[in-house]
Design a protein around this motif. Structure first.
Motif, PDB file in Angstrom:
ATOM      1  N   TYR A  67       0.821  -1.212   0.000  1.00 51.60           N
ATOM      2  CA  TYR A  67       0.000   0.000   0.000  1.00 51.60           C
ATOM      3  C   TYR A  67       0.856   1.264   0.000  1.00 51.60           C
ATOM      4  O   TYR A  67       0.435   2.298  -0.513  1.00 51.60           O
ATOM      5  CB  TYR A  67      -0.953   0.004   1.202  1.00 51.60           C
ATOM      6  CG  TYR A  67      -2.052  -1.024   1.073  1.00 51.60           C
ATOM      7  CD1 TYR A  67      -3.159  -0.780   0.287  1.00 51.60           C
ATOM      8  CD2 TYR A  67      -1.968  -2.237   1.737  1.00 51.60           C
ATOM      9  CE1 TYR A  67      -4.174  -1.718   0.154  1.00 51.60           C
ATOM     10  CE2 TYR A  67      -2.977  -3.184   1.622  1.00 51.60           C
ATOM     11  CZ  TYR A  67      -4.068  -2.914   0.823  1.00 51.60           C
ATOM     12  OH  TYR A  67      -5.064  -3.844   0.693  1.00 51.60           O
ATOM     13  N   GLU A  68       2.050   1.177   0.567  1.00 52.50           N
ATOM     14  CA  GLU A  68       2.937   2.341   0.561  1.00 52.50           C
ATOM     15  C   GLU A  68       3.322   2.704  -0.871  1.00 52.50           C
ATOM     16  O   GLU A  68       3.320   3.874  -1.250  1.00 52.50           O
ATOM     17  CB  GLU A  68       4.185   2.041   1.388  1.00 52.50           C
ATOM     18  CG  GLU A  68       5.087   3.257   1.577  1.00 52.50           C
ATOM     19  CD  GLU A  68       6.267   2.944   2.484  1.00 52.50           C
ATOM     20  OE1 GLU A  68       7.324   3.549   2.242  1.00 52.50           O
ATOM     21  OE2 GLU A  68       6.127   2.122   3.405  1.00 52.50           O
ATOM     22  N   LEU A  69       3.631   1.694  -1.671  1.00 54.86           N
ATOM     23  CA  LEU A  69       3.971   1.928  -3.078  1.00 54.86           C
ATOM     24  C   LEU A  69       2.768   2.496  -3.825  1.00 54.86           C
ATOM     25  O   LEU A  69       2.897   3.445  -4.605  1.00 54.86           O
ATOM     26  CB  LEU A  69       4.425   0.617  -3.738  1.00 54.86           C
ATOM     27  CG  LEU A  69       4.721   0.678  -5.237  1.00 54.86           C
ATOM     28  CD1 LEU A  69       5.929   1.573  -5.503  1.00 54.86           C
ATOM     29  CD2 LEU A  69       4.943  -0.717  -5.791  1.00 54.86           C
ATOM     30  N   LEU A  70       1.590   1.943  -3.560  1.00 57.11           N
ATOM     31  CA  LEU A  70       0.387   2.400  -4.259  1.00 57.11           C
ATOM     32  C   LEU A  70      -0.026   3.817  -3.856  1.00 57.11           C
ATOM     33  O   LEU A  70      -0.730   4.486  -4.607  1.00 57.11           O
ATOM     34  CB  LEU A  70      -0.768   1.432  -3.999  1.00 57.11           C
ATOM     35  CG  LEU A  70      -0.621   0.040  -4.596  1.00 57.11           C
ATOM     36  CD1 LEU A  70      -1.753  -0.860  -4.141  1.00 57.11           C
ATOM     37  CD2 LEU A  70      -0.562   0.099  -6.107  1.00 57.11           C
ATOM     38  N   SER A  71       0.415   4.260  -2.689  1.00 57.97           N
ATOM     39  CA  SER A  71       0.003   5.592  -2.227  1.00 57.97           C
ATOM     40  C   SER A  71       0.932   6.705  -2.717  1.00 57.97           C
ATOM     41  O   SER A  71       0.676   7.873  -2.447  1.00 57.97           O
ATOM     42  CB  SER A  71      -0.069   5.619  -0.698  1.00 57.97           C
ATOM     43  OG  SER A  71       1.224   5.461  -0.153  1.00 57.97           O
ATOM     44  N   LYS A  72       1.979   6.343  -3.447  1.00 57.87           N
ATOM     45  CA  LYS A  72       2.913   7.366  -3.943  1.00 57.87           C
ATOM     46  C   LYS A  72       2.235   8.286  -4.950  1.00 57.87           C
ATOM     47  O   LYS A  72       1.363   7.869  -5.709  1.00 57.87           O
ATOM     48  CB  LYS A  72       4.113   6.704  -4.621  1.00 57.87           C
ATOM     49  CG  LYS A  72       5.108   6.126  -3.658  1.00 57.87           C
ATOM     50  CD  LYS A  72       6.350   5.691  -4.393  1.00 57.87           C
ATOM     51  CE  LYS A  72       7.419   5.275  -3.405  1.00 57.87           C
ATOM     52  NZ  LYS A  72       8.662   4.964  -4.100  1.00 57.87           N
ATOM     53  N   THR A  78       9.425   7.930 -10.892  1.00 61.90           N
ATOM     54  CA  THR A  78      10.273   7.610 -12.048  1.00 61.90           C
ATOM     55  C   THR A  78       9.548   6.555 -12.888  1.00 61.90           C
ATOM     56  O   THR A  78       8.619   5.893 -12.406  1.00 61.90           O
ATOM     57  CB  THR A  78      11.621   7.035 -11.579  1.00 61.90           C
ATOM     58  OG1 THR A  78      11.380   5.779 -10.938  1.00 61.90           O
ATOM     59  CG2 THR A  78      12.339   7.987 -10.640  1.00 61.90           C
ATOM     60  N   PRO A  79       9.967   6.379 -14.144  1.00 57.13           N
ATOM     61  CA  PRO A  79       9.343   5.333 -14.974  1.00 57.13           C
ATOM     62  C   PRO A  79       9.424   3.942 -14.335  1.00 57.13           C
ATOM     63  O   PRO A  79       8.490   3.151 -14.446  1.00 57.13           O
ATOM     64  CB  PRO A  79      10.137   5.395 -16.275  1.00 57.13           C
ATOM     65  CG  PRO A  79      10.611   6.809 -16.356  1.00 57.13           C
ATOM     66  CD  PRO A  79      10.883   7.206 -14.928  1.00 57.13           C
ATOM     67  N   ASP A  80      10.526   3.653 -13.624  1.00 54.95           N
ATOM     68  CA  ASP A  80      10.665   2.360 -12.962  1.00 54.95           C
ATOM     69  C   ASP A  80       9.629   2.221 -11.836  1.00 54.95           C
ATOM     70  O   ASP A  80       9.020   1.162 -11.671  1.00 54.95           O
ATOM     71  CB  ASP A  80      12.082   2.217 -12.393  1.00 54.95           C
ATOM     72  CG  ASP A  80      12.301   0.881 -11.726  1.00 54.95           C
ATOM     73  OD1 ASP A  80      11.962  -0.143 -12.364  1.00 54.95           O
ATOM     74  OD2 ASP A  80      12.784   0.856 -10.572  1.00 54.95           O
ATOM     75  N   GLU A  81       9.423   3.290 -11.063  1.00 57.17           N
ATOM     76  CA  GLU A  81       8.426   3.254  -9.993  1.00 57.17           C
ATOM     77  C   GLU A  81       7.012   3.124 -10.559  1.00 57.17           C
ATOM     78  O   GLU A  81       6.188   2.391 -10.005  1.00 57.17           O
ATOM     79  CB  GLU A  81       8.513   4.517  -9.128  1.00 57.17           C
ATOM     80  CG  GLU A  81       9.722   4.547  -8.224  1.00 57.17           C
ATOM     81  CD  GLU A  81       9.840   5.853  -7.457  1.00 57.17           C
ATOM     82  OE1 GLU A  81      10.204   5.787  -6.272  1.00 57.17           O
ATOM     83  OE2 GLU A  81       9.553   6.920  -8.029  1.00 57.17           O
ATOM     84  N   LEU A  82       6.731   3.811 -11.668  1.00 54.37           N
ATOM     85  CA  LEU A  82       5.423   3.698 -12.301  1.00 54.37           C
ATOM     86  C   LEU A  82       5.160   2.268 -12.760  1.00 54.37           C
ATOM     87  O   LEU A  82       4.042   1.754 -12.625  1.00 54.37           O
ATOM     88  CB  LEU A  82       5.303   4.663 -13.487  1.00 54.37           C
ATOM     89  CG  LEU A  82       5.216   6.145 -13.136  1.00 54.37           C
ATOM     90  CD1 LEU A  82       5.298   7.002 -14.386  1.00 54.37           C
ATOM     91  CD2 LEU A  82       3.936   6.430 -12.359  1.00 54.37           C
ATOM     92  N   ASP A  83       6.212   1.621 -13.272  1.00 54.80           N
ATOM     93  CA  ASP A  83       6.092   0.230 -13.700  1.00 54.80           C
ATOM     94  C   ASP A  83       5.809  -0.674 -12.494  1.00 54.80           C
ATOM     95  O   ASP A  83       4.960  -1.563 -12.560  1.00 54.80           O
ATOM     96  CB  ASP A  83       7.369  -0.206 -14.419  1.00 54.80           C
ATOM     97  CG  ASP A  83       7.197  -1.520 -15.142  1.00 54.80           C
ATOM     98  OD1 ASP A  83       6.150  -1.708 -15.797  1.00 54.80           O
ATOM     99  OD2 ASP A  83       8.118  -2.370 -15.058  1.00 54.80           O
TER     100      ASP A  83
END
Length: 128
Positions: A67-72, A78-83
């Motif tokens: 959920y932490e990643l999804l709440s960004k 960055t493109p890597d984080e979006l992926d």
């Protein structure tokens, strides 16, 4: 009352049988268990700091979803984080689909068991 149930009750008017049989014979069709009465899972709520403008202080369930990643905030990723976010969302939806199917199958098994038991009871009563 359906024709089948009404014929069973007419044939056995003199033999009232058990209270459960009487209850089943008099039950309205709307009270018969069926799959349309299975409730849906609650709607998904995405923890998003971008939507609310501040960090959410909600206790995240321990269900393996990041959920932490999804709440960004996606505008600052960055493109890597979006992926990674896309993959996590896909994983979350797949898990939810599996959970929904499991719950549906459990409910259906319960309904089938109930109907089989009721059917056996009524057939036994009918063949007396």
């Amino acid at each position: 009352c359906t024709p089948a149930l009404s014929s069973i009750s007419q044939e056995n008017k003199e033999d009232t049988g058990s209270p459960r049989v009487e209850e089943l014979l008099r039950r309205p069709v709307s009270d018969i268990p069926d799959s349309s009465k299975i409730s849906d899972l609650p709607a998904l709520v995405y923890p998003s700091s971008a939507a609310s403008g501040e960090k959410m202080n909600i206790e995240n369930p321990n269900d393996g979803i990041d959920y932490e990643l999804l709440s960004k905030d996606r505008t600052k990723c960055t493109p890597d984080e979006l992926d990674r976010i896309r993959k996590e969302r896909n994983r979350m939806h797949a898990k939810r689909t599996r959970d929904r199917k499991r719950i549906y199958m459990e409910e259906m098994e319960s309904i089938i068991k109930t109907l089989e038991d009721e059917n056996k009871l009524l057939l036994d009563h009918h063949h007396k």
